[in-house]
Design an enzyme around this catalytic site. Sequence first.
Site, PDB file in Angstrom:
ATOM      1  N   SER A 169     -15.667  12.601  -5.321  1.00 52.10           N
ATOM      2  CA  SER A 169     -14.844  12.177  -6.457  1.00 52.10           C
ATOM      3  C   SER A 169     -15.444  11.015  -7.232  1.00 52.10           C
ATOM      4  O   SER A 169     -15.033  10.741  -8.358  1.00 52.10           O
ATOM      5  CB  SER A 169     -13.437  11.809  -5.984  1.00 52.10           C
ATOM      6  OG  SER A 169     -13.477  10.841  -4.947  1.00 52.10           O
ATOM      7  N   ASP A 229      -6.076   1.884  -4.755  1.00 54.59           N
ATOM      8  CA  ASP A 229      -7.347   2.588  -4.859  1.00 54.59           C
ATOM      9  C   ASP A 229      -8.439   1.592  -5.214  1.00 54.59           C
ATOM     10  O   ASP A 229      -8.577   1.175  -6.366  1.00 54.59           O
ATOM     11  CB  ASP A 229      -7.253   3.683  -5.926  1.00 54.59           C
ATOM     12  CG  ASP A 229      -8.521   4.516  -6.034  1.00 54.59           C
ATOM     13  OD1 ASP A 229      -9.513   4.180  -5.362  1.00 54.59           O
ATOM     14  OD2 ASP A 229      -8.531   5.494  -6.805  1.00 54.59           O
ATOM     15  N   HIS A 282     -12.349   4.352  -6.333  1.00 53.17           N
ATOM     16  CA  HIS A 282     -12.683   4.907  -7.642  1.00 53.17           C
ATOM     17  C   HIS A 282     -12.680   3.801  -8.694  1.00 53.17           C
ATOM     18  O   HIS A 282     -12.401   2.635  -8.390  1.00 53.17           O
ATOM     19  CB  HIS A 282     -11.677   6.011  -8.004  1.00 53.17           C
ATOM     20  CG  HIS A 282     -11.662   7.127  -7.011  1.00 53.17           C
ATOM     21  ND1 HIS A 282     -10.706   7.230  -6.016  1.00 53.17           N
ATOM     22  CD2 HIS A 282     -12.508   8.167  -6.841  1.00 53.17           C
ATOM     23  CE1 HIS A 282     -10.957   8.295  -5.280  1.00 53.17           C
ATOM     24  NE2 HIS A 282     -12.049   8.887  -5.745  1.00 53.17           N
TER      25      HIS A 282
END
Length: 364
Positions: free
Chosen positions: A110, A338, A341
């Site tokens: 990702s 998070d 990312h």
Amino acid sequence: MGALGVTTILVLFLFLHQVDGGELEKKTIISSRCDIFKGKWVYDASYNPLYNATQCPFVEQGFDCQKNGRPDNLYLKYRWKPTSCKLPRFKGRYFLKRNRGKRIMFVGDSLSLNQWQSLTCMLHVAVPEAKYTLHRNTMGLSTFTFPAYNVSIMFSRNAYLMDIVREKGGRVLKLNSVAQNGELWKGADTLIFDSWHWWLHTGKKQGWDMIEDANNTYKDMDRFVAYGKALKTWANWVNSNVDSSKTKIFLQGLSPDHMNSTEWGDPKAKTCRGETEPLLGHDNKYPGGSHPAQGIVDKVLKAIISKKAYLLDITSLSELRKDGHPSSYGFGGHRGTDCTHWCLPGVPDTWNQLLYASLVRPQH
């Protein structure tokens, strides 16, 4: 000098100049050997990102931090400044013309998706009049195409790079085989590989049930050892299958997460949550030291035949950007944090500027 014994690309720098009518004239205005991956983040109040998420209707919701309610925008005002040269301005129209008829593929997890989304947004905003198509298939391949330029920007979801085969005992991660995946890679003109983050996952997040190494099968093994073996298999594939006159190969550096604030020496913080500024002290060096897998990457790259693969060395510059993650404005919303990312616009745009600089200038 080959790129394989070092972690950077040292080249004769090429700058581009925009002229009337959208045409581009190439001018070499400076001659120096420059490491574009060494420098510092500079705050610039006048700096604006190359796009905003509202101009990019296909951006992943989890990366759109402003839409998800992030109240600050200071993180958007930092630009990367190499120590001894300037980055060329990203020119999306020139990029598309230069790559007419070609396929550019990101392969990885990702974080590759993060970078792929960034580049597609950068290009879409650069040529807003150009029609595009976006197709995702069930095999984890996403293809963003500009028909007018016959350019495809692709993302192949493949966290381990190695083949995973379903057998009687379950999913087997084969550390010595990329036969299945390699057939897809052979169709691309530029490949940007990324693999690290998922190698440490266990339990439900683990993408395999057993590991096969040569003729032996294991329930588990040291993840750093497994990662090194996998990268060696990847390097062997590059050596055997890549014609460097036709295909450009990059291995993306290790993207850091910022879940442990002790690494940057802040006793008040716990994670990246609430961080609004990068680390600018310590001579622009990350206090946490080098990434634990960096030595593996360096060793494997040395085994690749000269000029067949280059390191897109984003690790050190990204380590400084503890402010660039979605934190509570990502996939999990306020229920999660998070720190892996990156917000878009944001740090991956700089990765793509460095990729652009590496593609438009001669490589030595």
